[in-house]
Design a protein around this motif. Structure first.
Motif, short mmCIF file in Angstrom:
data_model
loop_
_atom_site.label_atom_id
_atom_site.label_comp_id
_atom_site.label_asym_id
_atom_site.label_seq_id
_atom_site.Cartn_x
_atom_site.Cartn_y
_atom_site.Cartn_z
N PRO A 496 -14.43 -14.24 -1.94
CA PRO A 496 -14.54 -12.89 -1.36
C PRO A 496 -13.24 -12.40 -0.73
N LEU A 497 -12.43 -13.33 -0.19
CA LEU A 497 -11.15 -12.92 0.40
C LEU A 497 -10.23 -12.33 -0.67
N ALA A 498 -10.27 -12.87 -1.88
CA ALA A 498 -9.41 -12.36 -2.95
C ALA A 498 -9.67 -10.87 -3.17
N LEU A 499 -10.92 -10.45 -3.09
CA LEU A 499 -11.27 -9.04 -3.30
C LEU A 499 -10.82 -8.19 -2.11
N VAL A 500 -10.90 -8.76 -0.91
CA VAL A 500 -10.41 -8.05 0.28
C VAL A 500 -8.90 -7.85 0.17
N LEU A 501 -8.18 -8.90 -0.23
CA LEU A 501 -6.73 -8.80 -0.36
C LEU A 501 -6.34 -7.80 -1.44
N ALA A 502 -7.13 -7.75 -2.52
CA ALA A 502 -6.85 -6.79 -3.58
C ALA A 502 -6.92 -5.36 -3.04
N GLN A 503 -7.95 -5.09 -2.23
CA GLN A 503 -8.08 -3.75 -1.65
C GLN A 503 -6.91 -3.43 -0.71
N MET A 504 -6.46 -4.44 0.05
CA MET A 504 -5.32 -4.23 0.94
C MET A 504 -4.04 -3.95 0.14
N GLU A 505 -3.85 -4.71 -0.95
CA GLU A 505 -2.65 -4.49 -1.77
C GLU A 505 -2.66 -3.10 -2.40
N LEU A 506 -3.85 -2.67 -2.81
CA LEU A 506 -3.96 -1.34 -3.40
C LEU A 506 -3.72 -0.25 -2.37
N ALA A 507 -4.23 -0.45 -1.16
CA ALA A 507 -4.06 0.54 -0.10
C ALA A 507 -2.59 0.69 0.28
N GLY A 508 -1.88 -0.43 0.40
CA GLY A 508 -0.48 -0.39 0.82
C GLY A 508 -0.35 0.18 2.22
N ILE A 509 0.87 0.29 2.69
CA ILE A 509 1.13 0.89 4.00
C ILE A 509 2.28 1.87 3.86
N THR A 510 2.11 3.03 4.45
CA THR A 510 3.12 4.09 4.32
C THR A 510 4.38 3.75 5.11
N VAL A 511 5.51 3.99 4.50
CA VAL A 511 6.81 3.76 5.14
C VAL A 511 7.58 5.07 5.17
N ASP A 512 8.03 5.43 6.33
CA ASP A 512 8.81 6.66 6.51
C ASP A 512 10.26 6.35 6.12
N SER A 513 10.62 6.71 4.89
CA SER A 513 11.95 6.37 4.39
C SER A 513 13.04 7.10 5.17
N GLN A 514 12.74 8.31 5.64
CA GLN A 514 13.74 9.05 6.41
C GLN A 514 14.06 8.34 7.72
N ARG A 515 13.00 7.77 8.30
CA ARG A 515 13.22 7.03 9.55
C ARG A 515 14.04 5.77 9.28
N LEU A 516 13.77 5.11 8.15
CA LEU A 516 14.57 3.94 7.78
C LEU A 516 16.03 4.32 7.57
N LYS A 517 16.25 5.44 6.90
CA LYS A 517 17.62 5.88 6.65
C LYS A 517 18.32 6.24 7.96
#
Length: 892
Positions: A496-517
């Motif tokens: 069941p964890l594999a399916l949870v991790l799959a959903q997390m990988e699909l969701a991803g996390i937003t990164v503010d590239s302008q802030r990084l720059k």
């Protein structure tokens, strides 16, 4: 291989001496050089490098690596204090020695030890045996062996590290010392040896001894004429210490007629066992070495190389889909892409079926059509796959749902043997005795040559044989999981964890590239400011990143004390600079400059490269990598963003919610490993500290430093106590603890003793868990995750010691991993049940990170700690700290 005597050459290596120098060459990186099992590997890695260099440079036909058999030899019988002043060998070094022997075996090189004799005696005896047959080169870190230099024997001694050598021939010995190699034992007899702890003559050092030998030639001749010497303190000491001098000479003399049971013929080099060497590098996690090898050779000698089983296969067409899937039965399904990044830029194809007939296609569009799409989404239709997480992610990116994956070959194989964690189906199939499938490396190639076969039949057969392997191994591995009492772990946690991790990988996390720059610009300005200060300190500009130029500035111009030199000049490593930190303000600036430069290049620029068009990073979680069950994060690795530095923590400001009016929410287990230790050990003192909400590190500091009031605990005391607390969990030695917190080994030993005095049941737990491991051959986590310890009863002390340390810490580390996995599974269920928009995005060590609408934050503040607290029931409370804010930085 040698063909004539003239071509032969013997290379003799002083194993203990070189391995010890290899250990200390990278001892500053001790914590970084560990494999996934927790084995320290710095000595193994450096020894391997040295071996490669020596074999290439010397091109020997015969090789022997000699090792000491133990501390007791004929010399200790003559002089019990011989080498008696040496510190106890660090366990971090001792545990690596057996693996160096494994490395030598894979290289086809002979190694040997002899009871009651030292490696020197083995080397001397073989050099003597080879004197009329072949030239000999000896490599050692001990100058005592220079006595063996002859016209036929060259002795090479390490200067710095293990790869810079000084070559001793009789001429070089004469030029350097003014004596012959044979006179070195006379030299040692007169001056003694503080390293080997034998006395020599009082007040006679190397200069005096060399002068005497220049005049008298030998100790025997000196003592024949000692009565003729003018009266002096030297004469008095020579007469008084005559017995000690001749004993010292006897101890210094290498025995060239030791009763060895190995001859020159047995030292002939054998071919390198490529499969064994690959397996060894895989076990050690030496990825840089594996990258240079053809990994397909790892399976060439496997017993499972029987002829492939017959297979009936057909190219899949749309017309055939209804009849193929009409019958309700379990089928194997395999979806392939080139590479591991789970993206569809390089699709290969898929296969499915049962043993009666296999179907394949390179048209991924078929997956989106009924009835195949319907079959994939139906939870009642059983599917056997290789990697359920990867399969779910790939199909989701094709907008195809999947359910009903009842068997995952990769997960099952990992639970049965955590060492066999390849991601190549062919390799895993061979490991389980199934030879009917090639590895991906065989079919697709590697590196720049990696490509899909142009022959469609070859591709189709490979896809079908992979599906066939999954199907064929399902019953076997499922039965083994049941026999090992691991089926519940598979069914209730890992699958069941594999399916949870799959959903997390699909969701991803937003990164503010302008802030990084913007950070990139800010870091650039900060680096410029630090550069200016460094140039002001130095008095001129120079290349700060040039070790050579920096060394000149620090040691030639600023006259700072030289800590270490290497073959290219002064060392300016972090370890060296940290020792010089109080010497000059420039040192602190250089360290800061390096840290910010690394943040800039590795994390800022690194993150900017992996942001996807959806403005997110989609880290992958490796579920089958570690021996303890902990998850790893790659592409990018978000678990390694340095948070101890303020600048490192700032990088988390770029991680933001994917919607306006949402926030990042974070919950982190507090000291979960120590709480697990309190639970499994049953230690009343530790449990009481947690139950009463005390600061466990301050509490430990009070006991270690014998304080009565918590107010007396300084931040440095707490830091040292914290290192001790966590060090015990990881089976740390006094050497390791001393290095970690900058104290002496006796102080570290006293800390550990005080710790066990405060927490006696922890010490009892450690003793009992090792005894249990010896009895049953494995240890378990609280969720019954097993780790087998084949070396727990080994006769070899070092192998056994490492297995014992593993037995101590695996139940703690593994249980902590189990707890957060259960929490993740339960959390995903609760979010779905509650109908919340909140999404779990990341797992970083003991921390879970979510994003949610601001309106849902009050719900998460109650729900997440409640779910995490109740993941398991321990004898001490699990404590969860939560925070939220507009960025990940603010949620800490």
């Amino acid at each position: 291989m040698a063909t004539t005597t003239q071509q032969n050459k013997l290379l003799l290596l002083d194993g203990n001496s070189l391995a010890f120098r290899a250990f200390f060459a990278l001892h500053h990186s001790l914590d970084r050089f560990t494999n996934s099992q927790g084995l320290h590997t710095n000595a193994i890695y450096t020894f391997s490098n040295m071996l490669e260099v020596l074999l290439k440079a010397e091109e020997p036909t015969h090789v022997l690596v000699a090792f000491d058999a133990g501390k007791t030899t004929f010399r200790t019988a003559l002089f019990p204090e011989y080498k008696g002043n040496r510190s106890k060998t660090p366990s971090e070094f001792a545990e690596q020695l057996p693996y160096i022997n494994q490395l030598l075996d894979a290289y086809g090189l002979q190694h040997y030890q002899l009871a009651d004799y030292e490696a020197d005696d083995i080397i001397g005896t073989l050099a003597q045996a080879a004197r009329d047959q072949m030239p000999v080169t000896i490599v050692t870190g001990d100058r005592d062996l220079t006595q063996l230099a002859t016209a036929n024997t060259t002795v090479k001694v390490t200067i710095k590290g293990v790869n810079e050598l000084e070559t001793y021939t009789p001429a070089h010995v004469q030029e350097k010392l003014g004596i012959s190699p044979e006179q070195i034992i006379d030299l040692k007899g007169l001056m003694g040896d503080t390293s080997d702890n034998y006395p020599g003559v009082t007040k006679v050092g190397e200069k005096t001894a060399l002068k005497l030998l220049g005049q008298y030639g030998s100790m025997e001749n000196l003592y024949d004429h000692v009565a003729e010497m003018k009266q002096s303190k030297l004469k008095e000491n020579l007469i008084n210490d005559r017995e000690a001098a001749f004993l010292s000479k006897k101890l210094a003399r290498i025995n060239i007629a030791a009763p060895i049971t190995i001859d020159l013929a047995q030292t002939e080099r054998q071919p390198v066992d490529q499969a064994a060497l690959i397996a060894f590098y895989q076990e050690m996690d030496f990825k840089s070495k594996l990258a240079k090898m053809d990994l397909s050779e790892a399976t060439e000698d496997n017993e499972a190389t029987a002829a492939a089983t017959p297979i009936t296969m057909t190219e899949l067409t749309r017309a055939e889909l209804p009849q193929i899937l009409a019958k309700k039965t379990a089928r194997a399904f395999d979806l392939d892409i080139l590479g591991d990044n789970y993206h569809l830029e390089t699709p290969i194809g898929f296969a499915l079926g049962t043993p009666e007939r296999w179907y394949y296609s390179d048209d991924l569009g078929l997956l989106q059509e009924a009835p195949l799409r319907t079959w994939l989404a139906d939870p009642q239709q059983e599917k056997y796959v290789f990697d359920s997480k990867k399969t779910m992610v790939l199909l989701a990116r094709l907008d195809v749902p999947i359910a009903g994956m009842t068997f995952d070959l990769l997960l099952a194989s990992y639970l049965l043997n955590t060492f066999d964690n390849s991601n190549d189906l062919g390799v895993i199939a061979h490991l389980h005795g199934y030879a009917g499938v090639q590895t991906d490396l065989d079919v697709y190639g590697k590196g720049t040559k990696r490509a899909i076969p142009t022959d469609y039949q070859v591709l189709g057969e490979h896809l079908c044989r992979k599906a066939q392997a999954i199907y064929q191994l399902q019953a076997q591995l499922t039965q083994q999981l049941q026999e090992n009492d691991q089926d519940q772990l598979y069914d209730e946690i890992e699958a069941p964890l594999a399916l949870v991790l799959a959903q997390m990988e699909l969701a991803g996390i937003t990164v503010d590239s302008q802030r990084l720059k913007a950070m990139q610009r800010d870091f650039g300005q900060t680096l410029s400011q630090i550069e200016a200060l460094i140039y002001a300190d130095a008095g001129h500009e120079f290349n700060i990143n040039s070790t050579k130029q920096l060394g000149v500035v620090l040691f030639d111009e600023l006259k700072l004390p030289v800590i270490k030199k290497n073959k290219t000049g002064y060392s300016t490593s972090v370890e060296v600079l940290e020792q010089l930190q109080q010497s000059h303000p420039i040192i602190e600036r250089i360290l800061t400059y390096r840290q910010i430069s690394k943040l800039q290049s590795t994390y800022i620029k690194g993150l900017l490269k992996v942001i996807h068009p959806d403005h997110k990073v989609h880290t992958r979680y490796l579920q089958t990598l570690t021996q303890t069950g902990r998850l790893s994060s790659v592409d990018p690795n978000l678990q390694n963003i340095p948070v101890r530095l303020p600048e490192g923590r700032k990088i988390r400001q770029a991680f933001v919610p994917s919607h306006p009016d949402w926030e990042i929410f974070s919950s982190d287990y507090s000291q979960v490993e120590l709480r697990v230790l309190a639970h499994v050990s049953g230690d009343q003192n530790m449990q009481a500290a947690f139950k009463n909400g005390l600061d466990i590190h301050a509490n430990t500091a009070m006991k270690i430093f014998h304080l009565n009031d918590p107010e007396e605990v300084t931040p440095d005391m707490r830091r040292q106590a914290k290192a001790t607390n966590f060090g015990i969990v990881y089976g740390i030695s006094d050497y390791g603890l001393a290095k970690n917190i900058g104290i002496s080994r006796p102080q570290a030993a006293a800390f550990i003793a005080a710790y066990f005095e405060q927490y006696p049941d922890v010490q009892a737990y450690i003793k009992n868990i090792v005894a249990l491991a010896r009895e049953q051959g494995y240890v378990e986590t609280i969720m019954h995750r097993r780790r087998y310890l084949p070396d727990i009863n080994a006769k070899n002390f070092n192998l056994r010691s490492f297995a014992e340390r593993t037995a101590m810490n695996t139940p703690i580390q593994g249980s902590a991993a189990d707890i957060i996995k259960v929490a993740m599974i339960n959390m995903q269920e609760r979010l779905t049940e509650a109908g919340l928009q909140a999404r779990m995005l990341l797992q970083v060590h003991d921390e879970l990170i979510f994003e949610a609408p601001k309106a849902e934050i009050p719900i998460l503040e109650k729900l997440v700690p409640q779910v995490m607290d109740s993941a398991v029931s321990l004898d001490v409370p699990l404590v969860v700290d939560s925070a939220h804010g507009p960025t990940w930085y603010d949620a800490k």
